[in-house]
Write a protein that holds these residues in place. Structure first.
Motif, mmCIF file in Angstrom:
data_model
loop_
_atom_site.group_PDB
_atom_site.id
_atom_site.type_symbol
_atom_site.label_atom_id
_atom_site.label_comp_id
_atom_site.label_asym_id
_atom_site.label_seq_id
_atom_site.Cartn_x
_atom_site.Cartn_y
_atom_site.Cartn_z
ATOM 1 N N ASP A 1 0.817 -1.213 0.000
ATOM 2 C CA ASP A 1 0.000 0.000 0.000
ATOM 3 C C ASP A 1 0.848 1.260 0.000
ATOM 4 O OD1 ASP A 1 -2.081 -1.744 0.047
ATOM 5 O OD2 ASP A 1 -2.971 -1.029 1.921
ATOM 6 N N ALA A 2 2.008 1.203 0.648
ATOM 7 C CA ALA A 2 2.873 2.381 0.738
ATOM 8 C C ALA A 2 3.509 2.735 -0.594
ATOM 9 C CB ALA A 2 3.959 2.159 1.792
ATOM 10 N N VAL A 3 3.754 1.723 -1.436
ATOM 11 C CA VAL A 3 4.495 1.963 -2.681
ATOM 12 C C VAL A 3 3.825 1.348 -3.899
ATOM 13 C CG1 VAL A 3 6.663 1.556 -3.900
ATOM 14 C CG2 VAL A 3 6.705 2.142 -1.470
ATOM 15 N N TYR A 4 3.629 0.039 -3.881
ATOM 16 C CA TYR A 4 3.277 -0.664 -5.107
ATOM 17 C C TYR A 4 1.890 -0.305 -5.632
ATOM 18 C CZ TYR A 4 7.187 -3.630 -3.549
ATOM 19 O OH TYR A 4 8.401 -4.100 -3.125
ATOM 20 N N HIS A 5 0.936 -0.093 -4.746
ATOM 21 C CA HIS A 5 -0.438 0.175 -5.184
ATOM 22 C C HIS A 5 -0.515 1.417 -6.063
ATOM 23 C CE1 HIS A 5 -4.516 1.928 -4.801
ATOM 24 N NE2 HIS A 5 -4.903 0.675 -4.906
ATOM 25 N N GLY A 6 0.088 2.514 -5.634
ATOM 26 C CA GLY A 6 0.037 3.749 -6.399
ATOM 27 C C GLY A 6 1.224 3.939 -7.320
ATOM 28 N N HIS A 7 2.417 3.858 -6.759
ATOM 29 C CA HIS A 7 3.637 4.148 -7.508
ATOM 30 C C HIS A 7 3.829 3.186 -8.675
ATOM 31 C CE1 HIS A 7 7.662 5.755 -8.066
ATOM 32 N NE2 HIS A 7 8.224 4.589 -7.825
ATOM 33 N N PHE A 8 3.540 1.900 -8.458
ATOM 34 C CA PHE A 8 3.713 0.879 -9.486
ATOM 35 C C PHE A 8 2.408 0.493 -10.172
ATOM 36 C CE2 PHE A 8 7.933 -1.304 -7.973
ATOM 37 C CZ PHE A 8 8.646 -0.227 -8.471
ATOM 38 N N LYS A 9 1.333 1.212 -9.892
ATOM 39 C CA LYS A 9 0.034 0.972 -10.547
ATOM 40 C C LYS A 9 -0.495 -0.442 -10.322
ATOM 41 C CE LYS A 9 1.256 4.218 -14.273
ATOM 42 N NZ LYS A 9 2.712 4.293 -13.962
ATOM 43 N N CYS A 10 -0.191 -1.009 -9.169
ATOM 44 C CA CYS A 10 -0.723 -2.331 -8.789
ATOM 45 C C CYS A 10 -2.024 -2.101 -8.020
ATOM 46 C CB CYS A 10 0.292 -3.092 -7.932
ATOM 47 S SG CYS A 10 1.889 -3.368 -8.730
ATOM 48 N N ASN A 11 -3.027 -1.596 -8.734
ATOM 49 C CA ASN A 11 -4.140 -0.957 -8.032
ATOM 50 C C ASN A 11 -5.499 -1.636 -8.188
ATOM 51 O OD1 ASN A 11 -4.502 -0.283 -10.697
ATOM 52 N ND2 ASN A 11 -4.662 1.919 -10.369
ATOM 53 N N ARG A 12 -5.504 -2.950 -8.418
ATOM 54 C CA ARG A 12 -6.811 -3.614 -8.396
ATOM 55 C C ARG A 12 -7.418 -3.507 -6.994
ATOM 56 N NH1 ARG A 12 -7.685 -10.033 -8.697
ATOM 57 N NH2 ARG A 12 -7.509 -9.702 -6.447
#
Length: 336
Positions: free
Chosen positions: A230-241
């Motif tokens: 949540d801190a990085v991958y969800h937004g920064h890496f567009k892993c946002n399902r």
């Protein structure tokens, strides 16, 4: 270390220095307490594995640790957290110096974790996947009393198999998603990532840990990605399902591990966010580091004790980290 092709997307450069430090010294580097220095960054998920293993196994005195700062430039990780910007034992400003001491023509990535031979000042290995296995097996004579067996012989085939899946689709999958240079490459990596997370959720719904009823190598490998999700991958890496907090089983599993000694007390969310949002200027050109997410949830009850299991098996929890290695406590915002 990475390569990016518009057609194929991101692929990790895995040309590591594979020399091993072993009990019998067959590669020329025998296990010797105090001879080597483990160089890590708290920001890096690959290095984070070794930090957790070192804590759980009680190798702090046998294998002293150097902590690089959370950011780096094209040349190398730097020791900007230390007085004068130099590691106090190795006397170097950049990890690159230890790689060049090993091979003056070294032209690959300067990566953490790396183990440096202090007498020569040269890197012995940066093969992160083998490092944790060797800490479990080759350094066994120096484990603390009560150290858990994180790589039990009877479970190794299953641990290795699920570890390969976690690496391909999750550990490396978030990078292949975030560094994709085409819509096709992004969607392929994104699909594999969340398909694997779904399967892991199913596996963990009725089992407290991934393999057997205790913490193993497999859990450490998954945790270092989940704690950054949540801190990085969800937004920064567009892993946002979904956010991790929206995946109930994995969120409870991650909190269970976070609240286990040796896991959450090695996590520095400040370093994690600063690294990804500052170093990846091609993704985040403003360099703005987000203030959130609120870390308070990591300390909430997880309820996974009801599934049974014994975190450390016949062993015991590690003691508290030394003052020099204590991470800042979670900053829990006050509620209105």
């Amino acid at each position: 270390m990475s390569n990016v092709s518009p057609a194929k997307g991101y692929s990790r450069d895995s040309r590591y220095i594979t020399t091993r430090i072993t009990a019998d010294g067959r590669d020329g580097f025998p296990v010797e307490p105090g001879r080597y220095r483990l160089v890590v960054s708290r920001a890096c998920p690959w290095a984070h594995r070794t930090v957790i293993f070192r804590r759980l196994l009680g190798l702090e005195k046998a294998l002293p640790m150097a902590i690089a700062g959370p950011t780096h430039d094209k040349r190398s990780w730097t020791f900007d957290l230390d007085p004068g910007g130099r590691d106090p034992v190795l006397g170097i400003e950049r990890l690159q110096e230890a790689f060049l001491a090993r091979d003056p023509a070294y032209d690959r990535g300067i990566t953490v974790p790396a183990i440096v031979d202090v007498p020569s000042g040269a890197v012995v290995t940066n093969d992160y996947a083998q490092l944790t296995l060797d800490l479990s097996l080759e350094w066994a004579a120096y484990h603390r009393d009560g150290a858990p067996d994180l790589y039990p012989a009877e479970l190794r085939p299953e641990i290795d198999a699920i570890g390969e899946e976690i690496y391909a689709d999750v550990n490396d999958g978030v990078y292949r998603t975030g560094f994709a240079k085409s819509q096709e490459a992004y969607e392929e990596a994104y699909g594999r990532l969340f398909a694997r997370l779904d399967r892991l959720s199913e596996r963990l719904e009725h089992s407290r840990y991934l393999v057997g009823d205790t913490i193993t190598e497999a859990d450490v490998r998954l945790f270092t990605s989940l704690v950054r999700f949540d801190a990085v991958y969800h937004g920064h890496f567009k892993c946002n399902r979904h956010k991790l907090t929206e995946m109930p089983v994995l969120w409870a599993y991650a909190r269970d591990l976070f609240q286990t000694p040796g896991f959450g007390d090695t996590v520095d969310f400040g370093h994690i966010k600063q690294h990804f949002y500052v170093v990846h200027g091609h993704i985040n050109p403003t360099g703005i580091v987000p203030a959130g997410p609120d870390p308070a949830g990591w300390l909430t009850p997880h309820g996974r004790e009801a599934l049974g299991g014994r975190p450390f098996g016949d062993g015991t929890p590690p003691g508290p980290p030394s003052p020099a290695e204590t991470v800042p406590p979670l900053l829990v915002p006050s509620r209105p």
